[in-house]
Scaffold this motif. Structure first.
Motif, PDB file in Angstrom:
ATOM      1  N   THR A 247      37.521  18.138  44.786  1.00 26.24           N
ATOM      2  CA  THR A 247      39.109  18.079  44.888  1.00 26.24           C
ATOM      3  C   THR A 247      39.311  17.432  43.674  1.00 26.24           C
ATOM      4  OG1 THR A 247      39.068  16.088  46.241  1.00 26.24           O
ATOM      5  CG2 THR A 247      39.018  18.043  47.482  1.00 26.24           C
ATOM      6  N   GLY A 248      38.549  16.625  43.030  1.00 26.48           N
ATOM      7  CA  GLY A 248      39.104  15.593  42.004  1.00 26.48           C
ATOM      8  C   GLY A 248      38.784  14.367  42.466  1.00 26.48           C
ATOM      9  N   GLU A 249      38.460  14.025  43.623  1.00 24.87           N
ATOM     10  CA  GLU A 249      37.997  13.056  44.199  1.00 24.87           C
ATOM     11  C   GLU A 249      36.649  12.882  45.288  1.00 24.87           C
ATOM     12  OE1 GLU A 249      41.902  12.719  45.574  1.00 24.87           O
ATOM     13  OE2 GLU A 249      42.473  11.718  43.991  1.00 24.87           O
ATOM     14  N   ARG A 250      36.501  14.271  46.008  1.00 25.13           N
ATOM     15  CA  ARG A 250      35.239  14.055  46.788  1.00 25.13           C
ATOM     16  C   ARG A 250      35.060  15.685  46.888  1.00 25.13           C
ATOM     17  NH1 ARG A 250      36.757  14.200  52.504  1.00 25.13           N
ATOM     18  NH2 ARG A 250      39.004  14.776  52.688  1.00 25.13           N
ATOM     19  N   MET A 251      33.695  15.985  47.232  1.00 24.35           N
ATOM     20  CA  MET A 251      33.058  17.116  47.486  1.00 24.35           C
ATOM     21  C   MET A 251      33.543  17.532  48.784  1.00 24.35           C
ATOM     22  SD  MET A 251      31.189  18.510  44.942  1.00 24.35           S
ATOM     23  CE  MET A 251      30.414  18.203  43.268  1.00 24.35           C
ATOM     24  N   LEU A 252      33.753  18.882  49.070  1.00 24.84           N
ATOM     25  CA  LEU A 252      34.013  19.349  50.592  1.00 24.84           C
ATOM     26  C   LEU A 252      33.021  20.529  50.574  1.00 24.84           C
ATOM     27  CD1 LEU A 252      37.704  18.913  50.845  1.00 24.84           C
ATOM     28  CD2 LEU A 252      36.176  17.518  51.983  1.00 24.84           C
ATOM     29  N   ASP A 253      32.553  20.639  51.965  1.00 26.38           N
ATOM     30  CA  ASP A 253      31.837  21.753  52.209  1.00 26.38           C
ATOM     31  C   ASP A 253      32.756  22.535  53.307  1.00 26.38           C
ATOM     32  OD1 ASP A 253      29.763  21.984  50.639  1.00 26.38           O
ATOM     33  OD2 ASP A 253      28.992  20.178  51.563  1.00 26.38           O
ATOM     34  N   GLY A 254      32.654  23.855  53.606  1.00 20.28           N
ATOM     35  CA  GLY A 254      33.515  24.430  54.565  1.00 20.28           C
ATOM     36  C   GLY A 254      34.989  24.404  54.611  1.00 20.28           C
ATOM     37  N   HIS A 255      35.521  24.374  53.360  1.00 19.30           N
ATOM     38  CA  HIS A 255      36.802  24.259  53.031  1.00 19.30           C
ATOM     39  C   HIS A 255      37.337  25.493  51.995  1.00 19.30           C
ATOM     40  CE1 HIS A 255      36.528  20.413  54.997  1.00 19.30           C
ATOM     41  NE2 HIS A 255      38.139  20.399  54.927  1.00 19.30           N
ATOM     42  N   ALA A 256      38.520  25.869  52.344  1.00 16.41           N
ATOM     43  CA  ALA A 256      39.352  26.856  51.499  1.00 16.41           C
ATOM     44  C   ALA A 256      40.552  26.322  51.014  1.00 16.41           C
ATOM     45  CB  ALA A 256      39.507  28.054  52.547  1.00 16.41           C
ATOM     46  N   VAL A 257      41.027  26.900  49.895  1.00 16.16           N
ATOM     47  CA  VAL A 257      42.119  26.498  49.072  1.00 16.16           C
ATOM     48  C   VAL A 257      43.188  27.846  49.278  1.00 16.16           C
ATOM     49  CG1 VAL A 257      43.119  25.941  46.769  1.00 16.16           C
ATOM     50  CG2 VAL A 257      40.573  25.403  47.345  1.00 16.16           C
ATOM     51  N   VAL A 258      44.233  27.059  49.642  1.00 10.24           N
ATOM     52  CA  VAL A 258      45.648  28.128  49.916  1.00 10.24           C
ATOM     53  C   VAL A 258      46.268  28.289  48.744  1.00 10.24           C
ATOM     54  CG1 VAL A 258      47.260  29.121  51.644  1.00 10.24           C
ATOM     55  CG2 VAL A 258      45.157  27.976  52.570  1.00 10.24           C
ATOM     56  N   VAL A 259      46.650  29.279  48.337  1.00  9.01           N
ATOM     57  CA  VAL A 259      47.374  29.486  46.794  1.00  9.01           C
ATOM     58  C   VAL A 259      48.544  30.098  47.293  1.00  9.01           C
ATOM     59  CG1 VAL A 259      47.339  30.057  44.486  1.00  9.01           C
ATOM     60  CG2 VAL A 259      45.446  28.938  45.211  1.00  9.01           C
ATOM     61  N   GLU A 260      49.890  29.661  47.024  1.00  5.42           N
ATOM     62  CA  GLU A 260      51.057  30.457  47.095  1.00  5.42           C
ATOM     63  C   GLU A 260      51.867  30.280  45.527  1.00  5.42           C
ATOM     64  OE1 GLU A 260      54.736  31.352  50.323  1.00  5.42           O
ATOM     65  OE2 GLU A 260      53.046  29.771  50.538  1.00  5.42           O
ATOM     66  N   GLY A 261      51.846  31.343  45.134  1.00  2.00           N
ATOM     67  CA  GLY A 261      52.600  31.325  43.649  1.00  2.00           C
ATOM     68  C   GLY A 261      51.523  30.570  42.874  1.00  2.00           C
ATOM     69  N   GLU A 262      52.229  29.816  42.017  1.00  2.00           N
ATOM     70  CA  GLU A 262      51.424  28.932  40.947  1.00  2.00           C
ATOM     71  C   GLU A 262      50.829  27.868  41.618  1.00  2.00           C
ATOM     72  OE1 GLU A 262      54.667  26.408  38.619  1.00  2.00           O
ATOM     73  OE2 GLU A 262      53.810  28.144  37.680  1.00  2.00           O
ATOM     74  N   ARG A 263      51.453  27.537  42.919  1.00  2.00           N
ATOM     75  CA  ARG A 263      50.854  26.159  43.338  1.00  2.00           C
ATOM     76  C   ARG A 263      49.549  26.280  44.285  1.00  2.00           C
ATOM     77  NH1 ARG A 263      52.815  21.943  40.350  1.00  2.00           N
ATOM     78  NH2 ARG A 263      54.621  22.763  39.121  1.00  2.00           N
ATOM     79  N   ILE A 264      49.073  25.048  44.724  1.00  2.00           N
ATOM     80  CA  ILE A 264      48.300  25.219  45.932  1.00  2.00           C
ATOM     81  C   ILE A 264      48.934  24.734  47.041  1.00  2.00           C
ATOM     82  CG2 ILE A 264      46.380  23.749  46.742  1.00  2.00           C
ATOM     83  CD1 ILE A 264      45.302  23.439  44.077  1.00  2.00           C
TER      84      ILE A 264
END
Length: 387
Positions: free
Chosen positions: A12-29
């Motif tokens: 994320t820029g701070e920590r590692m994550l397993d088992g997560h997804a990134v939801v993107v809408e338009g140009e933003r997270i």
């Protein structure tokens, strides 16, 4: 339509994550969610399970790439071509860099950057003017006949430029030699929103400290194009090491700066104040063995770009290679190496409110890495880029 990036490990820029997804809408997270909470109305894109999704890399100093040199062709098309070439090595945002040259061409480069920023998903974040207000004693490969002090016209033009760029989320960086401008100039440009960086300088320690107080924010390719620290002449290098608030850009190619010096820098500086730049030139991303700069032939030799007399002329490295070097040459944790290529340059530029992290509300500028730290894919403003 929302899209979901799922399957890869996430940093994320701070920590590692397993088992997560990134939801993107338009140009933003829109969200970062556990995989069992993925929206059912979204388009799913499955990523390789052995890959790592990270914040897109940011490069504040890119002279050229993909066979294009910004000084040769200071145009919108050149800025976009450089950004496109840099994306293949994971860089989703950059400052095309224009080195010391004629005043008219400098302004042409600035106008090109403004226009390039307006293009959707361009990856152009503004412009870095490396010179012309630098020291004739430390020009490096810069052409001495173009080195000068700023006049009233320069100050008016450069003072108005940050507001034009900021409307599109961009920045103007100017590298100057503190001994060649007075504090009133530094204060005027800083108050207008220019990010000032000390470089190509022979300034004393004392003058460098004064310039930092006046508003200089950081140092351009620290250690290079400046005098080495000596027992009775600490110079700009020690001023940079000692000033906790000062940012330091470094070229981590193992050539411009010895790895031991970089390790020392990272021990001395507070966490987060050292970031990676490439100082890349046209050969990066190509197989070419030479190019021209100011009409002079620059040779590509064993990882170096040099004039015929051996002077370094930019760097032959891309950002993902710099990240790998930080892991292998400096022994840093991968997370810190990734921050040095994304979160920390975003913070230096004052763009860390929407770049440098994978977090809700941030722009969906992302890089997908293989396990061996090569680039699989990038997204700029939520748009996946072809490589």
């Amino acid at each position: 339509m929302r899209q979901v990036l799922v399957g890869a490990r996430l940093f994320t820029g701070e920590r590692m994550l397993d088992g997560h997804a990134v939801v993107v809408e338009g140009e933003r997270i829109r969200a970062v969610v556990p995989v069992d909470a993925v929206p059912t109305d979204a388009q799913i894109q499955r990523l390789p399970e052995d890959a790592l999704l990270v914040p897109g890399f940011l490069d504040a100093q890119v002279n050229g790439a993909g066979g294009v040199l910004f000084n040769d062709t200071p145009t919108v098309e050149a800025a976009l071509a450089i950004a496109a070439a840099a994306r293949r090595s994971g860089t989703t945002g950059l400052l095309p860099t224009f080195i010391t040259d004629e005043p008219g061409r400098m302004r042409q480069a600035c106008e090109a950057a403004v226009e390039a920023m307006a293009r959707p998903a361009s990856g152009v974040l503004g412009i870095h003017l490396e010179g012309p207000f630098i020291s004739g004693e430390r020009p490096g490969v810069h052409e001495s006949r173009f080195i000068r002090v700023p006049d009233a016209g320069d100050l008016d033009y450069l003072g108005a430029l940050p507001a034009r760029l900021a409307g599109q989320g961009g920045r103007l960086v100017v590298t100057l030699a503190p001994e060649c401008v007075d504090d009133a100039v530094i204060q005027r440009l800083t108050s207008a929103g220019v990010v000032l960086s000390a470089g190509h300088t022979a300034a004393t320690y004392e003058r460098t400290r004064e310039a930092l107080v006046a508003g200089v924010r950081g140092f351009t390719h620290l250690f290079n194009a400046m005098p080495p620290a000596q027992s009775r002449q600490p110079g700009p290098v020690v001023a940079a090491l000692e000033a906790d608030e000062a940012w330091c850009g470094v070229i981590a190619d193992g050539i411009h700066v010895h790895p031991a010096m970089l390790r020392l820098l990272l021990r001395v500086k507070p966490p987060g104040r050292v970031f990676l730049v490439t100082d890349a030139m046209p050969p990066v991303g190509t197989e070419v063995t030479s190019f021209t700069l100011y009409g002079r032939t620059i040779l590509r030799r064993e990882g170096r770009l040099v004039t015929e007399n051996g002077t370094l002329a930019g760097a032959d490295i891309d950002m993902v290679s710099a990240v790998r070097n930080c892991v292998r040459l400096l022994g840093l944790p991968l997370e810190e190496c990734l921050r040095m290529a994304s979160l920390y340059p975003a913070s230096y530029l004052g763009l860390d409110g929407h770049l440098g992290r994978v977090a809700p509300g941030y722009r969906a500028d992302l890089t997908l890495l293989r396990a061996e730290l090569s680039v699989l894919a990038t997204w700029v403003g939520g748009q996946q880029q072809q490589h």
